[in-house]
Design an enzyme around this catalytic site. Sequence first.
Site, mmCIF file in Angstrom:
data_model
loop_
_atom_site.group_PDB
_atom_site.id
_atom_site.type_symbol
_atom_site.label_atom_id
_atom_site.label_comp_id
_atom_site.label_asym_id
_atom_site.label_seq_id
_atom_site.Cartn_x
_atom_site.Cartn_y
_atom_site.Cartn_z
ATOM 1 N N PRO A 147 0.831 -1.209 0.000
ATOM 2 C CG PRO A 147 -0.806 -1.591 1.602
ATOM 3 C CD PRO A 147 0.522 -2.100 1.120
ATOM 4 C CD GLU A 148 3.491 2.588 -4.216
ATOM 5 O OE1 GLU A 148 3.394 3.679 -4.809
ATOM 6 O OE2 GLU A 148 4.081 1.615 -4.708
ATOM 7 N NE ARG B 4 5.048 -10.612 1.821
ATOM 8 C CZ ARG B 4 5.847 -10.122 0.871
ATOM 9 N NH1 ARG B 4 5.325 -9.340 -0.071
ATOM 10 N NH2 ARG B 4 7.132 -10.396 0.858
ATOM 11 N NE ARG C 98 10.177 -1.745 -4.471
ATOM 12 C CZ ARG C 98 9.392 -0.914 -3.777
ATOM 13 N NH1 ARG C 98 9.926 0.001 -2.973
ATOM 14 N NH2 ARG C 98 8.081 -0.995 -3.899
ATOM 15 C CE LYS D 25 4.919 4.413 0.641
ATOM 16 N NZ LYS D 25 5.766 3.342 0.094
#
EC number: 3.2.2.23
Length: 271
Positions: free
Chosen positions: A2-3, A110, A261, A58
Amino acid sequence: MPELPEVETTRRGILPHLEGKRVKAVSVRNRSLRWPIPADLAQQIQNKTLRTIHRRGKYLLLEFANGHVIWHLGMSGSLRIIKADEPPMVHDHVDIAFGGNLALRYTDPRRFGAVLWTNEAILEHKLLNHLGPEPLTDAFNSAYLFDKSRKRSQSVKTWIMDSKVVVGVGNIYANEALFNSAIHPLKAAGKLSQKQCDIFCSEIKSVLAKAIEQGGTTLRDFVGGDGKPGYFAQELNVYGRGGKACKKCRKPLTEKKLGQRTTVYCTHCQK
């Protein structure tokens, strides 16, 4: 992961249901997240009223009179509003029950997220005090971007993802904003012209704002506060499209790892 748009979507989704409501109970089924959930979390917030929910980068900041819960969704986490008596599933680690048979449930397969408590000045907390400006505020502008990038030799993509430069420009949205700006992701940040900074700043704001309007981007686990996925994935120009035709020139998009990335770009359109 999630950004910023996903976190802001979550904040907007849960706030109307919980603002001004009193915490009735806290259930922690697994304290082993990125950092252990404080043992006294329930003691700190039970019978306390949730004033509001802020976002910094975030991080979601749940404000109470005596302090803040700091919440990070990690790689796969989500927060949603449920009925307080809804049975938990295996990855549902935290429930905060409020009046009106509502609860805030945290799901994180996770377990890279975080739920912390602080009663210190919130913006002085060690997780927040080093963060750069919010990208959707006036503090983040092209003059700032140009000045901050001078003499920076690292690639513009890894540089713009540094939260000390600006918060919340994660991998998905960095890829998209660079493509929309016609800037090559491997270009040295210090080589950006003022004009490029003007365009890049504008595109970062535009991409993030559009993603928020669409409820974020769901690629795997993310759902908003209402349990629904985000729909911005349908708008992506490059992310997740390595090897496919560029939507502008139709040449194949290049995909490679940059700073560990996934980076996707068009060698023809981005210079």
